[in-house]
Each structure stands twice: as C-alpha cells, then as structure tokens.
Design a protein around this motif. Structure first.
Motif, PDB file in Angstrom:
ATOM      1  N   TYR A  28       0.835  -1.206   0.000  1.00 46.81           N
ATOM      2  CA  TYR A  28       0.000   0.000   0.000  1.00 46.81           C
ATOM      3  C   TYR A  28       0.872   1.258   0.000  1.00 46.81           C
ATOM      4  N   LEU A  29       1.881   1.272   0.876  1.00 51.47           N
ATOM      5  CA  LEU A  29       2.748   2.455   0.981  1.00 51.47           C
ATOM      6  C   LEU A  29       3.625   2.631  -0.256  1.00 51.47           C
ATOM      7  N   LEU A  30       4.008   1.527  -0.893  1.00 52.49           N
ATOM      8  CA  LEU A  30       4.851   1.606  -2.090  1.00 52.49           C
ATOM      9  C   LEU A  30       4.048   1.874  -3.359  1.00 52.49           C
ATOM     10  N   SER A  31       2.730   1.906  -3.235  1.00 53.91           N
ATOM     11  CA  SER A  31       1.876   2.098  -4.409  1.00 53.91           C
ATOM     12  C   SER A  31       1.468   3.544  -4.616  1.00 53.91           C
ATOM     13  N   GLY A  32       2.006   4.452  -3.815  1.00 51.59           N
ATOM     14  CA  GLY A  32       1.721   5.868  -4.002  1.00 51.59           C
ATOM     15  C   GLY A  32       0.784   6.459  -2.972  1.00 51.59           C
ATOM     16  N   TYR A  33       0.292   5.664  -2.030  1.00 49.07           N
ATOM     17  CA  TYR A  33      -0.581   6.197  -0.982  1.00 49.07           C
ATOM     18  C   TYR A  33       0.296   6.873   0.070  1.00 49.07           C
ATOM     19  N   THR A  34       0.087   8.165   0.257  1.00 43.43           N
ATOM     20  CA  THR A  34       1.029   8.993   1.009  1.00 43.43           C
ATOM     21  C   THR A  34       0.350   9.670   2.201  1.00 43.43           C
ATOM     22  N   TRP A 104      -4.580  10.807   3.932  1.00 41.93           N
ATOM     23  CA  TRP A 104      -3.926   9.971   2.918  1.00 41.93           C
ATOM     24  C   TRP A 104      -4.246  10.498   1.529  1.00 41.93           C
ATOM     25  N   GLN A 105      -3.200  10.723   0.747  1.00 40.17           N
ATOM     26  CA  GLN A 105      -3.366  11.176  -0.633  1.00 40.17           C
ATOM     27  C   GLN A 105      -2.706  10.169  -1.570  1.00 40.17           C
ATOM     28  N   TYR A 106      -3.370   9.925  -2.687  1.00 38.76           N
ATOM     29  CA  TYR A 106      -2.804   9.016  -3.686  1.00 38.76           C
ATOM     30  C   TYR A 106      -1.938   9.816  -4.645  1.00 38.76           C
ATOM     31  N   GLU A 107      -0.625   9.548  -4.615  1.00 42.65           N
ATOM     32  CA  GLU A 107       0.345  10.246  -5.455  1.00 42.65           C
ATOM     33  C   GLU A 107       1.121   9.210  -6.258  1.00 42.65           C
ATOM     34  N   PRO A 108       0.591   8.827  -7.422  1.00 44.55           N
ATOM     35  CA  PRO A 108       1.187   7.731  -8.197  1.00 44.55           C
ATOM     36  C   PRO A 108       2.639   7.970  -8.597  1.00 44.55           C
ATOM     37  N   GLU A 109       3.074   9.224  -8.637  1.00 45.31           N
ATOM     38  CA  GLU A 109       4.465   9.495  -9.005  1.00 45.31           C
ATOM     39  C   GLU A 109       5.445   8.974  -7.949  1.00 45.31           C
ATOM     40  N   ARG A 110       4.957   8.714  -6.756  1.00 46.53           N
ATOM     41  CA  ARG A 110       5.812   8.172  -5.698  1.00 46.53           C
ATOM     42  C   ARG A 110       5.926   6.647  -5.761  1.00 46.53           C
ATOM     43  N   ALA A 111       5.061   6.013  -6.532  1.00 45.67           N
ATOM     44  CA  ALA A 111       4.966   4.546  -6.499  1.00 45.67           C
ATOM     45  C   ALA A 111       6.270   3.884  -6.941  1.00 45.67           C
ATOM     46  N   MET A 112       6.595   2.773  -6.282  1.00 41.74           N
ATOM     47  CA  MET A 112       7.747   1.949  -6.654  1.00 41.74           C
ATOM     48  C   MET A 112       7.236   0.594  -7.143  1.00 41.74           C
ATOM     49  N   THR A 113       7.745   0.161  -8.275  1.00 39.54           N
ATOM     50  CA  THR A 113       7.368  -1.161  -8.780  1.00 39.54           C
ATOM     51  C   THR A 113       7.809  -2.225  -7.779  1.00 39.54           C
ATOM     52  N   HIS A 114       6.903  -3.124  -7.462  1.00 36.91           N
ATOM     53  CA  HIS A 114       7.228  -4.169  -6.495  1.00 36.91           C
ATOM     54  C   HIS A 114       6.377  -5.403  -6.754  1.00 36.91           C
ATOM     55  N   LEU A 115       6.811  -6.512  -6.161  1.00 40.55           N
ATOM     56  CA  LEU A 115       6.122  -7.794  -6.315  1.00 40.55           C
ATOM     57  C   LEU A 115       5.966  -8.413  -4.941  1.00 40.55           C
ATOM     58  N   VAL A 116       4.754  -8.911  -4.650  1.00 39.06           N
ATOM     59  CA  VAL A 116       4.466  -9.567  -3.373  1.00 39.06           C
ATOM     60  C   VAL A 116       4.203 -11.043  -3.637  1.00 39.06           C
ATOM     61  N   LEU A 117       5.002 -11.905  -3.027  1.00 39.25           N
ATOM     62  CA  LEU A 117       4.872 -13.351  -3.212  1.00 39.25           C
ATOM     63  C   LEU A 117       4.172 -13.976  -2.009  1.00 39.25           C
ATOM     64  N   GLY A 118       3.166 -14.788  -2.263  1.00 40.62           N
ATOM     65  CA  GLY A 118       2.439 -15.434  -1.172  1.00 40.62           C
ATOM     66  C   GLY A 118       2.036 -16.848  -1.523  1.00 40.62           C
ATOM     67  N   LYS A 119       1.963 -17.703  -0.505  1.00 42.51           N
ATOM     68  CA  LYS A 119       1.574 -19.096  -0.732  1.00 42.51           C
ATOM     69  C   LYS A 119       0.093 -19.221  -1.070  1.00 42.51           C
ATOM     70  N   GLY A 120      -0.714 -18.382  -0.454  1.00 47.86           N
ATOM     71  CA  GLY A 120      -2.153 -18.424  -0.686  1.00 47.86           C
ATOM     72  C   GLY A 120      -2.676 -17.048  -1.019  1.00 47.86           C
ATOM     73  N   PRO A 121      -3.965 -16.790  -0.788  1.00 44.50           N
ATOM     74  CA  PRO A 121      -4.529 -15.468  -1.072  1.00 44.50           C
ATOM     75  C   PRO A 121      -4.008 -14.430  -0.099  1.00 44.50           C
ATOM     76  N   PRO A 122      -4.127 -13.143  -0.429  1.00 43.91           N
ATOM     77  CA  PRO A 122      -3.670 -12.086   0.481  1.00 43.91           C
ATOM     78  C   PRO A 122      -4.298 -12.240   1.858  1.00 43.91           C
ATOM     79  N   GLY A 123      -3.479 -12.079   2.866  1.00 43.61           N
ATOM     80  CA  GLY A 123      -3.928 -12.293   4.246  1.00 43.61           C
ATOM     81  C   GLY A 123      -3.024 -13.249   4.982  1.00 43.61           C
ATOM     82  N   GLY A 124      -2.236 -14.014   4.218  1.00 43.44           N
ATOM     83  CA  GLY A 124      -1.263 -14.901   4.825  1.00 43.44           C
ATOM     84  C   GLY A 124      -1.865 -15.904   5.786  1.00 43.44           C
TER      85      GLY A 124
END
Length: 491
Positions: A28-34, A104-124
């Motif tokens: 969430y934080l790396l996606s531009g939500y500031t 909280w403001q959405y500022e897409p210019e701040r976003a960093m490309t990233h990948l989240v790896l999980g064994k199952g659905p989000p929530g771990g």
C-alpha cells in the motif's frame, strides 16, 4: 500474476516475500498512498502534535522519523511501531475510536514497482486460523490504512463482539483491501520461494535472485526466477509448528496444529465416549483447543509448564471483560488444580460431562476438564499413553485418544543460506520471534547483516498487526530514500 511467463531479465526494485498484513501494508505504501498531517487535525499527545505541525507541508515519508519517535511510549519496543500506531490509532491503548490525524493522498508518481509473493490469497496465515474464534486484538487494531474495518464489517452485516472479530472476517477483510486499493497487480499467489541468493545484477549493483515455484491452474508446480535490488522478508512465523522433541512425538495420534485438530473433528473420530484429548501448551491456540474440545463434550487433559498464577502466562495479562472466553479457560486451569490428588479414573468416572452428572458435582465447576500445571511431557507411547512429569519428578501416565501439541511455531526461512541464522540477534541460532528475532535497524528495518534485505512483522518480534505497520512505514521510507539517492547520482 503468472510468474512463469514473466521476463526473468527484468530487475524489480523490491520483492516482498509474504502476503500477510505486513506485506499488504508495505505494498500500500509503495503504491503511491502517502500520509500527511491533516491541517484540521489534532493529536492528543501535545509534543507529537507540535512536531507534526513543524513541517506539516511534508509527507510522513519526508519527515525525520527518529525525531518524531523521541519521547513516545507504547506497548511495543520498536519506536516506529509506537509512532505509526499513535498516528493511526490515537489513544488506542484505551480502546478509544479517536480520529487519526493523518490525511492519505494518492500520489502515483511516488509509487515503486514491487512484487508480493504469497503461498495463498492475500492475508497470509489468517486464512489458516480457526475461523470462528475471536481475535485477541480489538477489531480496529487489525485494520490497515484507508479502510475502516468496523464499517466494512457492518456493510457485510457481520457483528463485532466485544469489539473483536473472527480470523475468517479478518482474512476476508485483507483480501478485500488488496482488491479495493488496487494492489492486486502486485500480488502473485500460490508461490513457494525456494532460494534467495545475493548476486551482482547486470546494472552493476548488488541484488537478489529469488527462485521458487508457482502452481498453475492445473495444479502443476512451475519454476520462476525474479531479480530484485531489494528483498523484504515478511513471512511471519507460523510456517513450522514447534515440537517438544520427546519420544513418540511423530506417532499418528499426536498433532501440532489447529488445522490437524479440525481435520480430526471433521472425520467424526471424536465423541463423548472417546478417551480424553490431551492439550499441551498455555497459549491462546491451546486455549482455543480446550474450548473447542470442551464444547464437543469430549474430556480434556490440559498440561502446561508454567504455574497458573505466573505473570508471564498470557491469561494473566488479558482484561476479563474483553476476553471472557480466555478468562474462562484460566478459571478452568485454576480451579482444577485440586483435582490432581484424584486418580485419573476418578476424573473420568465423576467429571466427564454427561446429561446425568453435568450439574451434580459441586467440587468441579468444569466437568470433563483436568489441568496439569507445572508438568512437562516426557513421552508418547504407541498405545495412546502419554507420560507427564511434575517439577518434583512425580510422573503421571494418561490414556488419550489424541494429543494436541500447541506450543507455538517457528518461521520457515529455508530459502536463505543456513535458514537465515546469521540474521538473528544471536547469529548462528534459529530465528525465533521471542528468543531470537532478526536484527534490523530500528528506523529502516534493514537487516544489520545484509544490506538490501529487510524484515517485518513477527520476524522482528512484532506479533500484533497493530504494531507491524510501523515496520512497513520504516521500510517504505528507506526504500524511497534509496531510490531518490540513485536518481540524483545518475543525473
């Protein structure tokens, strides 16, 4: 996201291993939500309020977080965890619903490309927990920035009992959160990481090769390789149930997780006439197992190594009004001590719950339950017998139908060299949330022993969702600073 068809030559700025609340919050934080300090807001802590006003035009990402943390106190030993919790839940220790001063403001210019790896659905691990029990934390402590959990539950027409939710509700909330916030494109499900290795990337900077497998729609395991400049460990610590290390622990009637217990219940093997179930442990999962077994009218033996009044026992730290079911278990543990002078046969004949004797025995408030405080398991025998030993050396032999060893769990870091042991506070020892967490910088969460590797959540000793969000903030800030530094060097 299908990793098998992904170009393995691409170099990602960040790969997050683990898609529980730590990984979700960081995404969430790396996606531009500031986060900014709202001009109309105030904070109940006057010193923190003054600090927030000093540079109110700057986002939290540009603030001096170490300075902001000075003087704050809370229920976490990690300063950033206390700071971010105080900003998200002012006066949260008192169970108050004070409005957060953050905007909280959405500022897409701040976003960093990233990948989240999980064994199952989000929530771990929340998807693997027993779904109907109540969470230890208050419901609003479980929420992530941007979506109010209580409001979401009301929309789903779900009840919040004692301001607490069920693990099933929380797991569903985290899945909804990822979809609602537009984070799904960053998440790859059904993945198992098998190797994380330090390499020199083609750009000339040190980085990481992350290898593993991902199940396709046919259930086949397909290999993948991704490259990253930074890797974040957010795996939690629930992968490998802890073992006692005693004789016979691998016998078929010995289980080490609530999920195995649920499978036994579903099979119909347990009933009122069954031999007792032995529960080993004095944590909340063990307490849940005691309650579940008791509700099935199956007799329960309960053994644990601490005394009932030991202040380190979790039940002695929980308010009675908020946690009535755990207070009940503590009462059971306390009131049954005098029963140890009776033989096990007397317990079974007089105290097993049944229509005939459920309310007739005044000496036992909880029929069908017998506790063994300050006892340890010596061995399990193939004939279903379990040998316990008291602190004075006295042994008790119990006949059981099932043994549940619920004494915690350990993280699975087998994808790292030496299982990540060099990363701990005590290098060379197994990583453990309580005894040997990963050693990180307290304000960046970067591993002290590995530049470019970060650790969050239970791996650094934060077991509560309420406080693990601070690690996501520190990591996000540091990653953004590194990116800004790289850009300025290239110009």
């Amino acid at each position: 996201m299908d990793l098998h068809n992904k170009d393995s030559g691409d170099i990602l700025p960040v790969v997050i291993i683990g898609n529980g609340p730590s990984g979700i919050c960081l995404s969430y934080l790396l996606s531009g939500y500031t986060p900014y300090f709202s001009p109309e807001a105030s904070h109940p802590n006057p010193i923190l309020h003054q600090k927030l006003e000093e540079n109110s035009n700057l986002s939290l990402f540009e603030q001096d977080l170490e300075y902001m943390c000075e003087g704050l106190e809370g229920r976490s030993s990690n300063p950033l965890a206390v700071l971010f919790d105080s900003l998200l839940l002012p006066d949260g220790d008192y169970g108050l619903d004070c409005a957060s001063p953050l905007l909280w403001q959405y500022e897409p210019e701040r976003a960093m490309t990233h990948l989240v790896l999980g064994k199952g659905p989000p929530g771990g691990a929340w998807h693997a927990m027993e779904g109907s029990m109540l969470t230890l934390s208050l419901a609003n402590w479980m929420e992530l920035p941007g979506i109010n959990l209580k409001e979401w539950m009301r929309e789903k027409r779900k009840n919040v009992r004692n301001d607490r939710a069920t693990p099933a509700d929380i797991a569903s909330y985290y899945q909804h959160y990822v979809n609602k916030m537009g984070l799904s494109k960053n998440f790859a499900h059904s993945t198992t990481v098998t190797s994380v290795q330090r390499v020199s990337l083609r750009t000339g900077v040190p980085g990481w090769h992350i290898q593993g497998t991902q199940k396709n729609n046919n259930g086949d395991e397909m290999p993948f390789l991704v490259q990253a400049e930074n890797v974040v460990l957010a795996t939690g610590t629930s992968d490998s149930p802890a073992h006692l290390g005693v004789e016979g622990e691998s016998l078929p009637f010995v289980c080490h997780s609530f999920q195995e217990f649920e499978a036994v219940i579903s099979s119909g093997r347990l009933c009122r006439s069954s031999e007792p179930v032995l529960v080993v442990g004095a944590g909340l999962t063990a307490a849940d197992a005691v309650l579940c077994t008791h509700h099935l009218n199956v007799p329960v033996y309960h053994t644990f190594r601490r005394g009932v009044l030991d202040p380190a026992l979790i039940f002695n730290q929980l308010p009675r009004l908020l946690y009535p079911e755990y207070h009940k278990v503590h009462q059971m543990m306390s009131q049954q001590q005098h029963q140890l002078s009776h033989s096990v046969h007397t317990f079974l004949s007089q105290h097993v719950a049944s229509p005939d004797n459920e309310h007739t025995n005044s000496s036992c408030s909880y029929p069908g339950y017998l506790s063994f405080p300050k006892h340890r398991v010596v061995s399990f025998k193939p004939n279903g017998k379990c040998v316990l030993e008291a602190a004075d050396g006295h042994q008790v032999v119990l006949q059981v139908s099932l043994a549940l060893v619920l004494i915690g769990s350990q993280p699975n870091l087998s994808f790292l060299p030496e299982d990540g042991r060099k990363l701990g506070m005590e290098p060379g020892q197994p990583i453990s949330c309580r005894r040997n967490p990963v050693k990180v910088d307290p304000f960046t969460y970067e591993c002290v022993q590995e530049v470019g590797m970060y650790a969050l959540g239970p791996l650094v000793g934060e077991n509560f969702v309420r406080f693990l969000k601070g690690g996501a903030l520190g990591t996000a800030c540091h990653l953004m600073q590194k990116t800004r530094g790289q850009r300025s060097e290239s110009q």
